[in-house]
Scaffold this motif. Structure first.
Motif, short mmCIF file in Angstrom:
data_model
loop_
_atom_site.label_atom_id
_atom_site.label_comp_id
_atom_site.label_asym_id
_atom_site.label_seq_id
_atom_site.Cartn_x
_atom_site.Cartn_y
_atom_site.Cartn_z
N CYS A 56 25.05 3.94 159.40
CA CYS A 56 24.16 3.23 158.48
C CYS A 56 23.53 1.97 159.05
O CYS A 56 22.45 1.58 158.63
N HIS A 60 20.36 -0.31 158.09
CA HIS A 60 20.70 -1.32 157.08
C HIS A 60 21.21 -2.61 157.70
O HIS A 60 21.53 -3.55 156.99
N ALA A 68 15.27 -1.61 158.50
CA ALA A 68 14.31 -0.67 157.92
C ALA A 68 14.71 -0.34 156.48
O ALA A 68 13.88 -0.13 155.61
N GLY A 69 16.01 -0.31 156.24
CA GLY A 69 16.52 -0.05 154.90
C GLY A 69 16.84 -1.36 154.20
O GLY A 69 16.89 -2.40 154.84
N PRO A 70 17.03 -1.33 152.89
CA PRO A 70 17.27 -2.57 152.14
C PRO A 70 18.65 -3.18 152.42
O PRO A 70 19.54 -2.51 152.93
N ILE A 75 25.09 -4.62 146.87
CA ILE A 75 24.63 -3.40 146.22
C ILE A 75 25.52 -3.00 145.04
O ILE A 75 25.07 -2.39 144.07
N LEU A 79 24.45 -0.98 141.64
CA LEU A 79 24.72 0.45 141.58
C LEU A 79 26.21 0.72 141.40
O LEU A 79 27.05 0.04 141.98
N ILE A 87 23.31 8.74 146.05
CA ILE A 87 22.27 8.31 147.00
C ILE A 87 22.70 8.64 148.43
O ILE A 87 21.93 9.19 149.21
N LYS A 92 17.52 9.02 149.49
CA LYS A 92 16.66 8.40 148.49
C LYS A 92 15.27 8.21 149.10
O LYS A 92 15.16 7.73 150.23
N MET A 95 12.73 7.84 153.21
CA MET A 95 13.28 7.14 154.37
C MET A 95 14.80 7.19 154.46
O MET A 95 15.37 7.13 155.55
N MET A 96 15.46 7.23 153.33
CA MET A 96 16.93 7.21 153.34
C MET A 96 17.44 8.65 153.41
O MET A 96 17.25 9.43 152.49
N PRO A 97 18.06 9.01 154.55
CA PRO A 97 18.52 10.39 154.70
C PRO A 97 19.75 10.67 153.85
O PRO A 97 20.51 9.76 153.55
N PHE A 99 23.50 12.38 153.49
CA PHE A 99 24.55 12.56 154.50
C PHE A 99 25.53 13.68 154.17
O PHE A 99 26.56 13.81 154.79
N LEU A 103 28.56 14.12 156.77
CA LEU A 103 29.86 13.51 156.47
C LEU A 103 30.63 14.36 155.47
O LEU A 103 30.03 15.12 154.70
#
Ligand code: HEC
Length: 119
Positions: A56, A60, A68-70, A75, A79, A87, A92, A95-97, A99, A103
């Motif tokens: 990540c 992140h 690139a990610g928030p 968080i 959430l 997510i 999401k 851009m957010m792959p 997993f 995983l």
């Protein structure tokens, strides 16, 4: 005569109770079907940090400060564990792959638990 009727009724009631016990879905089953299927895990912070380091931080940030990610440092305040789990497994936006192929479900759940504590 009445004795026979009573024991007959008792027998029928018992049979009905047995049938109900075996045909009604258990409480646990019902609860699981209504929820996201997040496996139950106990938080393992070390494992969560290792998974995040490996998967990540490239997006992140290594302190989760955001690249690139928030930013994910707080968080958990916005959430829930289940939302995080969804997510992370499905991704999401564009851009957010997701997993879930990369995983284990348990690893994702563990990361979700860990992130949910970041408030
Ligand atoms: C390829 C870059 C990339 C990787 C790798 C990545 N993410 Fe993301 N992530 C993003 C982007 C970009 C967004 C914003 C998506 C959007 O809102 O459309 C995001 C959003 C999120 C969100 C939602 C944040 C919010 O405020 O709604 C979470 C939670 C998250 N990522 C967790 C993770 C975790 C945990 C990992 C590692 C298992 C990970 N991400 C790996 C790019 C990435």
């Amino acid at each position: 005569m009445q004795k026979w009727v009573m024991s007959g009724l008792f027998f029928v009631a018992c049979a009905l109770a047995l049938v109900l016990i075996f045909t009604l879905p258990g409480k646990d089953q019902v609860a699981q079907e209504n929820k996201t299927q997040m496996p139950e895990v106990t938080l393992n912070a070390e494992q969560a940090e290792a998974v995040i380091k490996a998967n990540c931080i490239s997006c992140h940030g290594d302190q989760l400060e955001g690249l690139a990610g928030p930013n994910l440092q707080h968080i958990g305040a916005t959430l829930s564990t289940e939302q995080l789990y969804k997510i992370i497994s499905k991704g999401k936006g564009s851009m957010m792959p997701g997993f879930k192929d990369k995983l284990q479900d348990e690893e994702i759940a563990n990361v979700a638990l860990w992130l949910a504590e970041k408030k």
